[in-house]
Design an enzyme around this catalytic site. Structure first.
Site, PDB file in Angstrom:
ATOM      1  N   ARG A   1       9.141  -0.396  10.870  1.00  0.00           N
ATOM      2  CA  ARG A   1       9.959  -1.413  10.206  1.00  0.00           C
ATOM      3  C   ARG A   1      11.271  -1.653  10.942  1.00  0.00           C
ATOM      4  NH1 ARG A   1       6.527   1.973   9.135  1.00  0.00           N
ATOM      5  NH2 ARG A   1       8.073   3.442   8.376  1.00  0.00           N
TER       6      ARG A   1
ATOM      7  N   CYS B   1      10.327   3.249   0.447  1.00  0.00           N
ATOM      8  CA  CYS B   1      10.895   3.059   1.784  1.00  0.00           C
ATOM      9  C   CYS B   1      11.919   1.939   1.681  1.00  0.00           C
ATOM     10  CB  CYS B   1       9.812   2.692   2.795  1.00  0.00           C
ATOM     11  SG  CYS B   1      10.476   2.284   4.438  1.00  0.00           S
TER      12      CYS B   1
ATOM     13  N   THR C   1      13.831   0.519   4.252  1.00  0.00           N
ATOM     14  CA  THR C   1      13.755  -0.465   5.323  1.00  0.00           C
ATOM     15  C   THR C   1      12.643  -1.479   5.057  1.00  0.00           C
ATOM     16  OG1 THR C   1      14.485   1.274   6.856  1.00  0.00           O
ATOM     17  CG2 THR C   1      13.670  -0.779   7.825  1.00  0.00           C
TER      18      THR C   1
ATOM     19  N   CYS D   1      17.692   5.798   2.686  1.00  0.00           N
ATOM     20  CA  CYS D   1      16.537   6.038   3.564  1.00  0.00           C
ATOM     21  C   CYS D   1      15.777   7.200   2.959  1.00  0.00           C
ATOM     22  CB  CYS D   1      16.978   6.370   4.985  1.00  0.00           C
ATOM     23  SG  CYS D   1      15.613   6.932   6.042  1.00  0.00           S
TER      24      CYS D   1
END
Length: 230
Positions: free
Chosen positions: A43, A78, A80, A191
C-alpha cells in the site's frame, strides 16, 4: 475481515477481539471470516508513487468475496489501506467499519477539547492524508514526525516488526515524545504494526498512546452486538 495487511497485525487483531470480548464460553465470541491475503500489493509503495501495482482493485475483490460469504459488515485492520476505502465501498453493499473514523472518535473522547494529535504511521498513511482530513473535520490538527523521525518510524515498522525482529522501543518513545513536545494531546498509533509494539510492550496502559487497532477491535465487538470486557 480483509486481512494480511500485514499478517502479524491480522493475528494480533484477532487476539484483541477474542481477548476483549466479554465471554464465558466459545459460543459467546464473535463469528468472524478472515481473509489473510498477504500478497496484496504494498500500500505505501503505491501511495508514494514508487509502484504501479494498485492494491485498490485487489482489496475491492476481497471485499466482494467476503460479502458473498455472507458477512454482516467488513473491517480492515490496516491504516494505510484505508486510502483505498472508496474502492471497497463501491464494490459491496455491506457496511464498512473504518479504523480511521473509529480512532478519531476515540481520540476526541479521550481528550475533551482536543486541539492537536500526533500521528505515528507509515509514510504512505502520512502522505495520504486520511487521518489529517478526518481530524480536520473536527478542527483538530494532526502533527506528523519530521523527515528524520519518519525514517525512524519506517525502520521500526518494516525492518523490525514486519521482519520479526526486536523493536527499538527507546527510539519509538523518543519520536512520540517529540510529537508531545510540539503540542500533541494524544499520540495515535496509526499503523497496525505499531499496534503490535503497543501490545508487546504494554503501551496501552499509558494515556498518551491511542492505538488504532485496539479501538477498531472494540468497535468491531460492539458492532457485532457483543460486549467489551471490563
Amino acid at each position: 475481515m480483509i486481512g494480511g495487511v500485514g499478517p502479524l497485525a491480522t493475528a494480533y487483531f484477532l487476539q484483541l477481539v477474542v481477548g476483549l470480548t466479554e465471554a464465558e464460553r466459545d459460543q459467546d465470541h464473535l463469528d468472524m471470516v478472515v481473509l489473510n491475503h498477504a500478497t496484496i500489493p504494498d500500500r505505501t509503495e503505491f501511495v508514494l508513487g514508487r509502484s504501479d501495482e494498485d492494491p485498490g482493485p485487489v482489496l475491492a475483490r476481497d471485499a466482494r468475496r467476503l460479502e458473498a460469504f455472507g458477512v454482516s459488515f467488513l473491517v480492515m485492520p490496516c491504516n494505510t489501506a484505508h486510502y483505498f476505502t472508496q474502492q471497497v465501498l463501491d464494490a459491496v453493499d455491506v457496511p464498512f467499519l473504518s479504523i480511521i473514523d473509529t480512532t478519531v472518535a476515540a481520540a476526541r473522547r479521550r481528550v475533551p477539547g482536543l486541539a492537536a494529535v500526533g500521528l505515528l504511521a507509515t509514510a504512505g498513511t502520512a502522505a495520504s492524508g486520511v487521518y489529517q482530513d478526518a481530524f480536520a473535520a473536527h478542527d483538530v490538527t494532526t502533527l506528523v514526525p519530521d523527515e528524520d523521525d519518519q525514517a525512524l518510524v519506517t525502520r521500526i515498522i518494516y525492518e523490525q516488526v514486519k521482519a520479526g525482529r526486536p523493536v527499538d522501543l527507546e527510539t519509538f518513545r523518543a519520536v512520540a515524545g517529540r510529537l508531545v513536545q510540539r503540542g500533541a494531546g494524544v499520540v495515535v498509533l496509526g499503523c497496525t504494526e505499531l499496534s503490535v509494539v503497543a501490545v508487546d510492550h504494554g503501551l496501552l496502559a499509558e494515556p498518551v498512546y491511542l492505538d488504532s487497532m485496539d479501538q477498531l477491535a472494540r468497535a468491531t465487538i460492539r458492532r457485532a452486538g457483543h460486549r467489551v470486557r471490563g
